[in-house]
Design an enzyme around this catalytic site. Structure first.
Site, PDB file in Angstrom:
ATOM      1  CE  LYS A 209      -4.312  -1.938   1.232  1.00  0.00           C
ATOM      2  NZ  LYS A 209      -5.406  -1.769   2.527  1.00  0.00           N
ATOM      3  NE  ARG A 244      -7.804  -8.388   0.286  1.00  0.00           N
ATOM      4  CZ  ARG A 244      -7.497  -7.814  -0.607  1.00  0.00           C
ATOM      5  NH1 ARG A 244      -6.409  -6.852  -0.398  1.00  0.00           N
ATOM      6  NH2 ARG A 244      -8.159  -7.665  -1.645  1.00  0.00           N
TER       7      ARG A 244
END
Length: 285
Positions: A209, A244
């Site tokens: 991210k 995840r």
């Protein structure tokens, strides 16, 4: 949880799995690398992403889901989660054999999804977010991000309970990167244990991210592996239950090593008696 985005526009792997066969190859690779769950998504939720229709989303998700399920028809195979906030997509996917629903909106975008999850009795990842892909960056305002995320997840959990979802179906996700600045994400990572104390299993999805890119000055999402690994290690120490990620093999190694250090080994008892040092350590340790 291994991420398989069946989209052309996801931020780091969009377009890499354009066919069900490509998705199956990646599913096989991730399972071989140690993934316990696979998360299939047909709608990109990156900042600024355009939304497609439920029919388009199903056209991406169902063929891949059905092929992956058929590949493990005799052995059961991995658990499969569907990353969607739409009730029709959730219902069709669960009917086709999916096991979990992973809703980035926590039931906000399509409240009917809560009834679908209640009907099927499946696990439901309830993620914290605000707005949608195009508005969320403008909603990243918190006085105390950990406390406010906790309160908003509690309210969403109450809505889920009211729709008939049992408490033991819920998994919380703090929503790293969704309506959060870099500093908000770092504060959440320091405060994950406060969320875990509410009693719900915790899923954390930091993979590649942009806040990791901001900290490391790394603009290439696929070059953020070691930053992702560091975040995953921190998440484990704070009580995370599911990670995840896109890069399954190295994160499985990271998780197993951190587990061995902080979860699997019993603490070494301090020596007893008047000569026992404070905390069980001597000055010469």
């Amino acid at each position: 949880m291994g991420v398989i985005n069946l989209t052309p526009d996801s931020f780091s792997d969009g377009g890499r799995y354009p066919t069900p066969a490509a998705a199956l190859r990646q599913a096989r690779a991730m399972v071989a690398q140690g993934a316990d769950l696979l998360d299939l998504g047909g709608q990109s939720t990156r900042p600024g992403a355009a939304e497609i229709s439920a029919e388009q989303e199903l056209g991406r998700v169902l063929p891949a889901l059905e092929l992956i399920r058929s590949a493990w028809a005799d052995t059961g195979g991995p658990l499969i989660s569907i990353d969607t906030f739409r009730a029709p997509v959730a219902a069709a996917a669960l009917a086709a054999g999916a096991h979990w629903i992973n809703d980035v909106s926590g039931g906000r975008r399509d409240p009917e999804i809560l009834s679908v999850v209640a009907e099927f009795g499946c696990p439901y990842v309830l993620m914290h977010s605000r707005g949608d892909s195009r508005s969320m960056d403008g909603l990243a305002a918190y006085a105390d991000v950990v406390a406010e995320v906790r309160e908003e997840l509690l309210r969403a959990s109450e809505a889920a309970h009211s729709a008939g979802i049992r408490a033991d179906q819920l998994i919380w996700d703090p929503g790293l990167g969704f309506a959060k600045t870099t500093e908000h994400n770092l504060a959440l990572l320091r405060g994950l244990a406060d969320l875990r104390r509410e009693g719900f299993p915790l899923l954390v999805g930091p993979s590649r991210k942009r806040f990791i890119g901001a900290v490391l000055n790394e603009p290439r999402p696929r070059a953020r592996l070691w930053g992702t690994a560091a975040v995953c290690a921190q998440a484990i120490t704070q009580g995370a239950d599911v990670l995840r990620v896109h890069d399954v093999a190295p994160i499985v190694q990271t998780a197993r090593m951190v587990d061995a250090i902080v979860r699997s080994s019993p603490p070494v008892p301090a020596r007893e008696g008047p000569e026992a040092p404070v905390g069980g350590f001597s000055a010469n340790s």
